[in-house]
Design a protein around this motif. Structure first.
Motif, PDB file in Angstrom:
ATOM      1  N   ALA A  30      -4.704  42.434  11.867  1.00 18.31           N
ATOM      2  CA  ALA A  30      -4.540  43.363  12.763  1.00 18.31           C
ATOM      3  C   ALA A  30      -3.192  44.098  12.131  1.00 18.31           C
ATOM      4  N   ALA A  31      -3.245  45.750  12.030  1.00 17.54           N
ATOM      5  CA  ALA A  31      -2.248  46.364  11.564  1.00 17.54           C
ATOM      6  C   ALA A  31      -1.223  46.827  12.647  1.00 17.54           C
ATOM      7  N   THR A  32      -1.772  46.859  13.963  1.00 17.79           N
ATOM      8  CA  THR A  32      -0.967  47.273  14.953  1.00 17.79           C
ATOM      9  C   THR A  32      -1.443  46.632  16.209  1.00 17.79           C
ATOM     10  N   PRO A  33      -0.424  46.430  17.455  1.00 18.83           N
ATOM     11  CA  PRO A  33      -0.839  45.477  18.431  1.00 18.83           C
ATOM     12  C   PRO A  33      -1.981  46.230  18.947  1.00 18.83           C
ATOM     13  N   ARG A  34      -2.224  47.428  19.061  1.00 11.74           N
ATOM     14  CA  ARG A  34      -3.339  48.162  19.602  1.00 11.74           C
ATOM     15  C   ARG A  34      -4.501  47.655  18.893  1.00 11.74           C
ATOM     16  N   ASN A  77       7.428  39.535  18.231  1.00 15.68           N
ATOM     17  CA  ASN A  77       8.365  38.713  17.818  1.00 15.68           C
ATOM     18  C   ASN A  77       9.748  38.693  18.941  1.00 15.68           C
ATOM     19  N   HIS A  78       9.287  38.897  20.160  1.00 14.02           N
ATOM     20  CA  HIS A  78      10.305  38.940  21.318  1.00 14.02           C
ATOM     21  C   HIS A  78      11.011  40.149  21.531  1.00 14.02           C
ATOM     22  N   THR A  79      10.288  41.376  20.926  1.00  9.46           N
ATOM     23  CA  THR A  79      11.130  42.929  21.090  1.00  9.46           C
ATOM     24  C   THR A  79      10.064  43.468  21.618  1.00  9.46           C
ATOM     25  N   ILE A  80      10.232  44.215  22.784  1.00 11.15           N
ATOM     26  CA  ILE A  80       9.334  45.432  23.140  1.00 11.15           C
ATOM     27  C   ILE A  80       9.094  46.248  22.222  1.00 11.15           C
ATOM     28  N   VAL A  81       7.823  46.755  21.899  1.00 14.52           N
ATOM     29  CA  VAL A  81       7.519  47.742  20.929  1.00 14.52           C
ATOM     30  C   VAL A  81       6.388  48.489  21.584  1.00 14.52           C
ATOM     31  N   GLU A  82       5.971  49.559  21.020  1.00 15.31           N
ATOM     32  CA  GLU A  82       4.973  50.540  21.036  1.00 15.31           C
ATOM     33  C   GLU A  82       3.649  49.965  20.682  1.00 15.31           C
TER      34      GLU A  82
END
Length: 76
Positions: free
Chosen positions: A25-29, A51-56
């Motif tokens: 996958a290229a993005t979490p979405r 990796n334990h950092t909140i992201v979009e």
């Protein structure tokens, strides 16, 4: 496309049917959308950490990233 480790937390683990997935996958979405329950999870506006950092949801992923997906938090 990078291979990532998708980790479903709390109620999303039950919705997805398992806790851990290894996928491309290229993005979490994109990672979430690849699951059969992906639309239901995205409809709940999940919080995502790479990796334990909140992201979009559209954060660019790299090889071997850990993507944790958790229900939105509420407080009082």
């Amino acid at each position: 496309m990078p291979k990532v480790n998708l980790k479903m937390l709390a109620s999303f683990r039950e919705l997805a049917g398992q806790e851990l997935f290894s996928l491309d996958a290229a993005t979490p979405r994109e990672a979430i959308q690849s699951l059969s329950s992906g639309a239901d999870i995205l409809a709940q506006t999940p919080l995502v950490a790479v990796n334990h950092t909140i992201v979009e949801l559209d954060h660019a992923l790299a090889e071997d990233d850990e993507v944790a997906v958790m229900p939105p938090m509420t407080g009082g």
